[in-house]
Scaffold this motif. Structure first.
Motif, short mmCIF file in Angstrom:
data_model
loop_
_atom_site.label_atom_id
_atom_site.label_comp_id
_atom_site.label_asym_id
_atom_site.label_seq_id
_atom_site.Cartn_x
_atom_site.Cartn_y
_atom_site.Cartn_z
N LEU A 93 -25.22 27.40 25.80
CA LEU A 93 -24.00 28.59 25.36
C LEU A 93 -23.17 28.72 25.82
O LEU A 93 -22.53 28.87 27.51
CB LEU A 93 -25.46 29.96 25.76
CG LEU A 93 -24.24 31.41 25.24
CD1 LEU A 93 -23.58 31.39 24.09
CD2 LEU A 93 -25.20 32.39 25.64
N THR B 161 -32.51 37.76 19.21
CA THR B 161 -31.46 37.23 18.22
C THR B 161 -31.41 35.56 17.32
O THR B 161 -33.09 35.84 17.60
CB THR B 161 -30.55 35.95 19.37
OG1 THR B 161 -31.45 34.92 20.45
CG2 THR B 161 -30.24 37.18 20.77
N THR C 114 -22.56 40.52 16.85
CA THR C 114 -24.20 41.02 17.23
C THR C 114 -24.84 41.13 15.64
O THR C 114 -26.13 40.67 15.93
CB THR C 114 -23.40 42.23 17.80
OG1 THR C 114 -23.27 41.74 18.85
CG2 THR C 114 -25.20 42.51 18.63
N SER D 88 -23.70 27.37 20.99
CA SER D 88 -22.92 28.10 20.86
C SER D 88 -22.08 28.05 21.09
O SER D 88 -22.16 28.36 23.07
CB SER D 88 -23.08 29.70 20.82
OG SER D 88 -22.36 30.26 20.40
N ALA E 19 -23.72 35.43 29.70
CA ALA E 19 -24.99 34.33 29.20
C ALA E 19 -25.83 33.66 29.81
O ALA E 19 -26.19 34.98 31.19
CB ALA E 19 -23.63 32.84 29.69
N TYR F 278 -25.62 37.63 14.66
CA TYR F 278 -26.54 36.03 15.81
C TYR F 278 -27.88 37.10 16.10
O TYR F 278 -28.24 36.52 16.21
CB TYR F 278 -25.86 35.81 17.07
CG TYR F 278 -25.59 36.76 18.10
CD1 TYR F 278 -26.76 37.61 18.60
CD2 TYR F 278 -24.43 37.43 18.62
CE1 TYR F 278 -26.52 38.92 19.90
CE2 TYR F 278 -23.82 38.50 19.35
CZ TYR F 278 -25.20 38.91 19.95
OH TYR F 278 -24.72 39.56 21.26
N ASN G 160 -19.04 38.75 22.26
CA ASN G 160 -20.62 39.54 22.71
C ASN G 160 -21.26 38.69 23.51
O ASN G 160 -22.51 39.28 22.74
CB ASN G 160 -20.86 40.71 21.68
CG ASN G 160 -21.39 41.88 22.39
OD1 ASN G 160 -21.01 42.57 23.09
ND2 ASN G 160 -22.25 42.13 21.26
N THR G 161 -21.29 37.82 23.72
CA THR G 161 -22.43 36.83 24.54
C THR G 161 -22.43 36.99 26.05
O THR G 161 -22.76 35.71 26.30
CB THR G 161 -22.40 35.38 23.36
OG1 THR G 161 -21.87 34.51 23.55
CG2 THR G 161 -22.82 35.42 22.25
N PHE H 263 -23.87 41.14 26.03
CA PHE H 263 -24.93 40.66 25.89
C PHE H 263 -26.24 40.96 26.12
O PHE H 263 -27.36 40.50 25.53
CB PHE H 263 -24.84 39.19 26.18
CG PHE H 263 -25.83 37.77 25.43
CD1 PHE H 263 -26.27 38.23 23.69
CD2 PHE H 263 -25.47 36.90 25.35
CE1 PHE H 263 -26.62 37.36 23.66
CE2 PHE H 263 -26.28 35.66 25.09
CZ PHE H 263 -27.01 36.36 24.31
N SER I 286 -19.51 32.06 26.41
CA SER I 286 -19.78 32.56 25.74
C SER I 286 -18.34 33.39 25.28
O SER I 286 -17.68 31.96 25.89
CB SER I 286 -19.75 34.27 27.39
OG SER I 286 -21.18 33.89 28.38
#
Length: 437
Positions: free
Chosen positions: A130, A100, A62, A114, A123, A65, A119-120, A93, A132
């Motif tokens: 993305l 971010t 975290t 990504s 989504a 990002y 920790n995403t 997230f 996750s």
């Protein structure tokens, strides 16, 4: 070159390879063996940086990002506690309170893709795509845009089952091979059209392997040594494919690779709540044997201090917690008492704690008011925990490796030398000519 492939930033595309939990020292030893040619390409000019504290994946990734101090983004561990009803939840997230790098790039019309960045989850929409990373429960909530679900397939494995794998090395290695296959599939889908400016690809297999089989990786006569190195060769092969793909990109371009923390052999787990219990500061309604290991609702009104994983200590202050009994005027003295007691703790004659940090000094930013009072930094090899059901502070629970603050791997094709993980995020913003906030 088609219009979709043209760089929209003067400095070109930026590619980030995350190697979760990779210590620089081990990376160099592996590379020197000649069995890991892709890793050797990176280690030849890799440098060491420092992990954020606590040295956990959600805190560090975290910080990466958001390019921010935990006191700005507000993620201090895997878990968080509600100060009124004492319920515990996983950080995800939805928690970060700071823009971010994806948000910042989007302001400039730049696109991010990504894969497996921790920790995403769940989504959320970004300008790009993305998938996750850990902790991610449901594939349906781990992708953006949603059409990626059909492309990935219903059998796509987000994360290895380390609960079963903790006591079954063959199962763990099989799971890690399956996640490597999943990462490779996702990479092939998201990379090929070149419709992105920032590409992030994180491999977490090293962290999972090292937690449970670090001894097997290091010891040539270990019964699982051959199998572990075989898995790492598959990991290296995927890194090689990634680097080959990077090589085909037109100039200008840039490659970064980083770990979120280092790793080392486990000496022993150390339960901070058990130590606080011995000091008669941590008190629960029931005896420890009757408590759930992760149930802060067992915290008694008579409790003066408690810890959350790994070693985040909170003074049970009346001004902060619904059932707190410590007056604000007594907080500093209690912090000092705890610090002195913990710094005197030894295991087999060896000091356990390197430093006890005050949260208000360690973190800055608008969310720093919610930081723990104290953050414990252990001597390398001691794995800090904070369970609610342990009476004994020292013990072994299936792990052979643990995180370190130091010895954290970093590589940059442009030779930046960040001090901490958050600084890598800052370097990304600089690459795209975005100023910090």
């Amino acid at each position: 070159m088609s219009s979709i492939e043209k760089n929209t930033n003067a400095n070109g595309k930026l590619v980030v390879l995350g190697l979760d939990g990779l210590p620089l020292s081990l990376a160099k030893r592996l590379a020197a063996s000649g069995r890991f040619p892709a890793l050797a390409r990176l280690t030849v000019s890799a440098t060491e940086m420092q992990a954020e504290l606590p040295e956990l994946s959600p805190v560090n990734w975290t910080s990466f990002y958001t390019a921010a101090d935990p006191g700005e983004h507000g993620v201090y561990g895997f878990t968080r506690i509600h100060s009124r009803d004492y319920t515990m939840g996983l950080c995800n997230f939805e928690q970060p309170q700071h823009p971010t790098i994806f948000d910042r790039l989007a302001e400039k019309g730049l696109r991010t893709r990504s894969i497996n960045l921790p920790n995403t989850y769940p989504a959320r929409p970004i300008k790009g795509m993305l998938i996750s990373g850990f902790v991610a429960d449901e594939l349906s909530q781990a992708v953006y845009p949603k059409f990626l679900l059909n492309m990935l397939g219903s059998d796509f494995l987000l994360e290895a089952d380390t609960t079963t794998g903790a006591t079954d090395p063959a199962f763990l290695l099989d799971q890690l091979r399956k996640t490597l296959t999943a990462r490779k599939h996702a990479f092939s889908l998201l990379w090929k059209d070149g419709a992105w400016d920032l590409f992030i690809f994180v491999l977490t297999e090293t962290d999972r392997l090292f937690h449970f089989l670090y001894d097997a990786v290091e010891e040539a006569d270990h019964p699982w040594h051959k199998e572990c190195l075989g898995l790492l060769e598959e990991w290296d092969a995927l890194i090689g494919e990634f680097l080959d793909a990077y090589d085909t990109l037109p100039e200008p371009k840039r490659l970064m690779s980083l770990a979120d923390h280092g790793f080392t052999r486990l000496i022993t787990e150390v339960d901070v709540n058990a130590l606080l219990r011995q000091m008669e500061l941590f008190k629960t309604h029931l005896p420890p044997e009757a408590c759930s290991e992760l149930d802060p609702q067992q915290i008694s009104a008579h409790c003066k201090a408690f810890a959350l994983d790994p070693g985040r200590i909170y003074i049970h202050a009346a001004s902060r917690f619904a059932n707190g009994s410590v007056a604000d005027s007594d907080v500093f003295a209690l912090e000092q008492h705890i610090t002195e007691r913990l710094m005197s703790v030894t295991y087999n004659g060896q000091p356990v704690f390197k430093k006890i940090h005050k949260g208000r000094e360690l973190y800055t930013g608008k969310i720093a008011q919610f930081a723990p009072n104290l953050v414990c930094e252990s001597v390398a090899g001691f794995d800090l925990k904070a369970k609610f059901n342990r009476r004994e502070p020292f013990g072994f629970f299936g792990r052979t490796g643990t995180h370190t603050v130091q010895d954290t791997f970093f590589y940059d094709s442009q030779n930046a030398q960040p001090q901490r993980v958050r600084d890598v995020g800052t370097e990304i913003l600089r690459h795209f000519q975005l100023t910090e906030r």
